[in-house]
Write a protein that holds these residues in place. Structure first.
Motif, short mmCIF file in Angstrom:
data_model
loop_
_atom_site.label_atom_id
_atom_site.label_comp_id
_atom_site.label_asym_id
_atom_site.label_seq_id
_atom_site.Cartn_x
_atom_site.Cartn_y
_atom_site.Cartn_z
N GLN A 131 52.26 -9.42 24.49
CA GLN A 131 52.83 -9.74 25.80
C GLN A 131 53.85 -8.66 26.13
OE1 GLN A 131 54.68 -13.60 26.09
NE2 GLN A 131 54.04 -13.81 28.22
N ARG A 132 53.71 -8.02 27.28
CA ARG A 132 54.56 -6.89 27.63
C ARG A 132 55.99 -7.31 27.89
NH1 ARG A 132 52.82 -2.09 28.68
NH2 ARG A 132 54.44 -1.73 30.24
N GLU A 133 56.92 -6.52 27.32
CA GLU A 133 58.33 -6.79 27.48
C GLU A 133 58.89 -6.00 28.66
OE1 GLU A 133 61.32 -8.63 27.15
OE2 GLU A 133 60.54 -8.84 25.12
N ARG B 194 55.30 -6.75 33.41
CA ARG B 194 56.21 -7.44 32.48
C ARG B 194 55.75 -8.89 32.33
NH1 ARG B 194 61.91 -9.51 32.83
NH2 ARG B 194 62.58 -9.45 30.65
N GLY B 195 55.63 -9.35 31.08
CA GLY B 195 55.22 -10.73 30.81
C GLY B 195 53.71 -10.91 30.73
N GLU C 172 53.82 -2.85 17.39
CA GLU C 172 53.71 -3.96 18.34
C GLU C 172 53.15 -5.25 17.75
OE1 GLU C 172 53.69 -1.78 22.64
OE2 GLU C 172 51.84 -2.75 22.01
N ALA D 267 55.15 -9.67 16.54
CA ALA D 267 55.60 -8.79 17.63
C ALA D 267 56.85 -8.04 17.21
CB ALA D 267 55.90 -9.62 18.87
N ASP E 8 58.85 -3.34 22.17
CA ASP E 8 58.15 -3.34 23.47
C ASP E 8 57.24 -4.55 23.70
OD1 ASP E 8 59.31 -0.91 23.60
OD2 ASP E 8 57.46 0.25 23.43
N ARG F 236 56.86 -8.77 23.59
CA ARG F 236 57.55 -10.04 23.51
C ARG F 236 56.93 -10.88 22.40
NH1 ARG F 236 58.01 -13.03 29.21
NH2 ARG F 236 59.07 -11.14 29.84
N SER F 237 55.60 -10.86 22.38
CA SER F 237 54.90 -11.57 21.31
C SER F 237 53.51 -10.97 21.14
CB SER F 237 54.81 -13.06 21.62
OG SER F 237 54.28 -13.26 22.91
#
Lengths: 232, 232
Positions: free
Chosen positions: A35-37, A42-43, A69, A112, A115, A117-118
């Protein structure tokens, strides 16, 4: 660090990793996503990846990004295709070299870090809408897997050490996106001499316990080298 | 023109084209090379190629460069592999996306233009020492061709419309880098149902005139899609 003397049309180059795993319990083909930080997207879920550094090769960048990542290391990544359409990245001209890998899901529990989130495994059939053109990259990887399956044994990297013929069939069906005749599939697979009957049975199942097999590694490598045609 | 807002690690991206052709007379597998007009490697032979522009896709860049440097147009280019080792280009970090194509040599008479002093066909076996890592790119293309030949009919793009079984065999031998048994080869090739006997014979040869064949295009496309295994 290598120094750039001369840079016409400066472009950013990224790597993206399509990592397939198979869930032995559900016999489900899965893909590793993060999941993109950061912006953009984003998100949103995306393939693990990132910018190539000046002092590393493309393959090194792919391994590093996958580790950073998702925590996955020691994975054999193969180059898939390079995506470079104009406008594929809202940040500017970014060309991405995609890699793909097949792993045993049970051995790879993602974590994760930078960069991202998860990081998590998703069923290929139920993957969320992906960032950038990552949906297209995933489709390209699935098509490659489908092409490979006709000429090479697959499953060694994906299945657990001991597996049932149903699990193997489910893998083929998932990659080929369609059902296979059970009797034909078994006959064909067994005739290849690829499998070793372990004379063991699965445990802890409600239905009749199925016979367990493993791959004959020598034969598997031979067939991989020599090639074969899996006609369906 | 796309505008770059954000460029970490600016890199240059090039395309390079490996174009194979077959000389029908000598049954020789050839490669299209250009002689570099600019430094680095000025005067050295190299694969046609050049920098990707901001406003074009990778495939568009490959087609444009091939046209500009050799005059070849209308060629079906397939992406081969992306080369990005650190230090592969003395000018700085340059990543190259390689494409390859098979063409009928008689239909493609190269003409040098921008950035290239001259363009010419060379026998693969006797190619000069190439600039950059182009020798490695050529080897990768040859390996790809070798892999393809096991699972797909090839020759349609390379051979003239009418050809002899000897010409087809020579093509297979060149790609496979070894001699094939004449009787076995003919038996196998004819059993595929790929070839149409034209009931014509070659003309203007000193030896006994051989029978001419053409590919059955429908069958050829079918086999290409379905796949086959050419066991040797």
């Amino acid at each position: 660090m290598a120094k750039n003397i001369f840079v016409p049309n400066p472009t950013s180059v990224t790597v993206d990793c399509v990592v397939f795993g198979m869930d032995a319990r559900s016999s489900d083909l899965r893909i590793l996503l993060i999941q993109r930080e950061l912006e953009p997207y984003r998100g949103r879920w995306a393939l693990p990846g990132g910018f190539v550094r000046f002092d590393e090769s493309l393959a090194e960048a792919a391994r590093r990004e996958l580790d950073e990542e998702t925590g996955l290391v020691g994975v054999f990544l193969e180059q898939l295709f390079t995506f470079g359409d104009v406008g594929r990245d809202p940040r500017g001209r970014v060309i991405s070299v995609a890699y793909y890998a097949l792993v045993n899901l049970d051995e790879h529990n993602p974590q994760a870090s930078t960069d991202a989130r998860s990081a998590a495994w998703f069923s290929v059939a139920e993957a969320p809408k992906l960032a950038f053109d990552h949906q297209g990259i995933l489709q390209t990887a699935l098509a490659r897997l489908k092409g490979k399956l006709r000429y090479e044994p697959i499953g060694f990297e994906l299945l657990p050490a001991k597996f049932t013929l149903s699990q193997l069939q489910r893998l083929y069906e998932t990659v080929l996106e369609g059902p296979l005749d059970k009797r034909n599939f078994r006959k064909k697979v067994l005739s290849l001499g690829l499998l070793v009957d372990l004379n063991e049975f699965e445990t802890g199942v409600a239905h009749r316990a199925a016979r367990l097999y493993r791959f004959d590694e020598t034969k598997y490598k031979q067939l991989k080298k020599k090639g074969f045609l899996f006609e369906l």
